[in-house]
Motif scaffolding. Structure first.
Motif, short mmCIF file in Angstrom:
data_model
loop_
_atom_site.label_atom_id
_atom_site.label_comp_id
_atom_site.label_asym_id
_atom_site.label_seq_id
_atom_site.Cartn_x
_atom_site.Cartn_y
_atom_site.Cartn_z
N GLU A 28 0.83 -1.25 0.09
CA GLU A 28 0.02 0.04 -0.15
C GLU A 28 0.79 1.08 0.06
O GLU A 28 0.69 2.22 -0.92
N LEU A 29 1.84 1.27 0.95
CA LEU A 29 2.66 2.61 0.89
C LEU A 29 3.47 2.46 -0.33
O LEU A 29 3.62 3.75 -1.07
N VAL A 30 3.95 1.64 -0.64
CA VAL A 30 4.75 1.78 -1.93
C VAL A 30 3.84 2.37 -3.39
O VAL A 30 4.48 3.27 -4.08
N SER A 31 2.69 1.69 -3.48
CA SER A 31 1.92 2.15 -4.59
C SER A 31 1.39 3.64 -4.42
O SER A 31 1.46 4.36 -5.24
N THR A 32 1.12 3.82 -3.12
CA THR A 32 0.64 5.27 -2.79
C THR A 32 1.74 6.42 -2.99
O THR A 32 1.57 7.29 -3.51
N LEU A 33 2.65 5.96 -2.61
CA LEU A 33 4.15 6.76 -2.77
C LEU A 33 4.29 7.14 -4.15
O LEU A 33 4.66 8.32 -4.77
N ARG A 34 4.26 5.88 -4.92
CA ARG A 34 4.62 6.00 -6.52
C ARG A 34 3.58 6.92 -7.25
O ARG A 34 4.05 7.97 -8.02
N ASP A 70 2.32 -14.66 -2.10
CA ASP A 70 2.46 -15.99 -2.80
C ASP A 70 3.74 -15.30 -3.86
O ASP A 70 3.92 -13.94 -4.18
N ARG A 71 4.12 -16.14 -4.76
CA ARG A 71 5.02 -15.58 -5.87
C ARG A 71 4.62 -14.79 -6.82
O ARG A 71 5.18 -13.46 -7.21
N ALA A 72 3.25 -14.72 -7.14
CA ALA A 72 2.62 -13.81 -8.13
C ALA A 72 2.46 -12.26 -7.39
O ALA A 72 2.81 -11.61 -7.98
N ALA A 73 1.98 -12.27 -6.12
CA ALA A 73 2.07 -11.13 -5.42
C ALA A 73 3.22 -10.45 -5.16
O ALA A 73 3.45 -9.11 -5.27
N MET A 74 4.25 -11.44 -4.68
CA MET A 74 5.53 -10.71 -4.64
C MET A 74 6.09 -10.20 -5.84
O MET A 74 6.86 -9.22 -5.67
N GLY A 75 5.94 -10.80 -7.14
CA GLY A 75 6.32 -10.35 -8.32
C GLY A 75 5.65 -8.83 -8.62
O GLY A 75 6.24 -8.17 -9.06
N GLU A 76 4.28 -8.82 -8.06
CA GLU A 76 3.65 -7.57 -8.47
C GLU A 76 4.22 -6.53 -7.57
O GLU A 76 4.46 -5.35 -7.99
N SER A 226 10.64 -8.93 -12.59
CA SER A 226 10.13 -9.31 -11.15
C SER A 226 10.14 -10.89 -10.79
O SER A 226 10.13 -11.04 -9.63
N ASP A 227 10.34 -11.77 -11.80
CA ASP A 227 10.05 -12.93 -11.54
C ASP A 227 11.53 -13.58 -11.15
O ASP A 227 11.50 -14.25 -9.99
N ALA A 228 12.55 -12.69 -11.64
CA ALA A 228 13.94 -13.26 -10.73
C ALA A 228 14.18 -12.72 -9.48
O ALA A 228 14.63 -13.47 -8.64
N PHE A 229 13.41 -11.69 -9.12
CA PHE A 229 13.51 -11.20 -7.83
C PHE A 229 12.64 -12.03 -6.90
O PHE A 229 12.94 -12.55 -5.76
N ALA A 230 11.39 -12.55 -7.30
CA ALA A 230 10.52 -13.47 -6.72
C ALA A 230 11.31 -14.71 -6.31
O ALA A 230 11.41 -15.30 -5.31
N GLU A 231 12.10 -15.22 -7.39
CA GLU A 231 12.70 -16.43 -7.34
C GLU A 231 13.80 -16.35 -6.38
O GLU A 231 13.96 -17.36 -5.43
N ARG A 232 14.38 -15.15 -6.22
CA ARG A 232 15.43 -15.32 -5.18
C ARG A 232 14.81 -15.14 -3.70
O ARG A 232 15.27 -15.46 -2.80
N TRP A 233 13.64 -14.26 -3.76
CA TRP A 233 13.17 -14.03 -2.43
C TRP A 233 12.59 -15.43 -1.85
O TRP A 233 12.52 -15.61 -0.58
#
Length: 254
Positions: A28-34, A70-76, A226-233
């Protein structure tokens, strides 16, 4: 409850992170700030101050919340976070980070993409400590760090996941000024006011050219997947370290 406050100092808009206790960066904060950074010029802003509260700019990513995704939400989320960095880096109006206190990890990342960084003097720390929690510092963030403090010093700090205190941050150029905590925001506003007295077209075009290298990093979108970051996460190492960190935080608080 709002996670971001907008305070107007005439044509300078202060975007104050407002998610106590540590302004942790959740979706929420990241989206609002962007969205706020992108919208500011259209709302009459000629400059932006990004601030926190006394003693804490931002503690970085909200790890307990993000571990539930989950992975999809983390990618988003990662796509949105990179979008926030890009909004700061490409902003058509200058942005000053008013670093009002501690600024580890994601907090430091936001400051890297601003035009100027003013930090509270005292026992506050800043840095990219991602390696300490099992995460890789992505290239676009590494490039922003190298841009400020040079390749060798940036490598040494990032590979070690090191944090530095305010005085050291100033000495190496990671921040541009130190001032007493209660004066940080006011100084950020006055720095922008002085800059905005310059002939507008000449200043803006010179600024655009000077920041072209930073813009170019965001053009290399293939390196910010985003999928690369999610994989690492979600890899075992990161999950073990992150969950252990959260457990220790809960034990300390409880």
């Amino acid at each position: 409850m709002t996670v971001l406050e907008t305070l107007r100092h005439d044509d300078i808009h202060e975007l104050r992170l407002s998610r106590p206790p540590v302004n942790a960066l959740n979706p929420e904060l990241v989206s609002t700030l962007r969205k706020a950074v992108i919208a500011a010029p259209g709302q009459g802003a000629r400059g932006i101050v990004l601030s926190g509260h006394a003693g804490m700019f931002s503690a970085g990513l909200d790890v307990p919340t993000l571990l539930q995704l989950d992975r999809a939400a983390m990618g988003e989320f990662w796509t949105e976070f990179v979008g926030l960095c890009e909004a700061l880096g490409r902003s058509p109006i200058p942005v000053v980070a008013a670093i009002t206190g501690h600024s580890p990890a994601g907090g430091a990342v936001l400051a890297l993409f601003c035009d100027y960084r003013i930090m509270a003097r005292g026992a506050f720390r800043i840095g990219l400590n991602e390696v300490q929690v099992g995460l890789v510092v992505p290239e676009v963030i590494q490039a922003a760090m190298r841009r400020l403090i040079g390749a060798h010093r940036a490598e040494r700090l990032m590979v070690a996941g090191a944090m530095v205190d305010a005085e050291e941050a100033y000495r190496i150029g990671l921040v541009d000024e130190l001032i007493d905590t209660e004066l940080v925001v006011g100084r950020a506003v006055s720095w922008l006011q002085d800059l905005l007295k310059k002939p507008a077209q000449a200043m803006s075009e010179t600024r655009r050219i000077a920041r072209a290298d930073l813009h170019a990093e965001f053009d290399r979108v293939a390196e910010i997947k985003s999928d690369a970051f999610a994989e690492r996460w979600f890899c075992d190492e990161a999950q073990i370290v992150l969950k252990d960190m959260v457990a220790k935080l809960k034990a300390k608080r409880g």
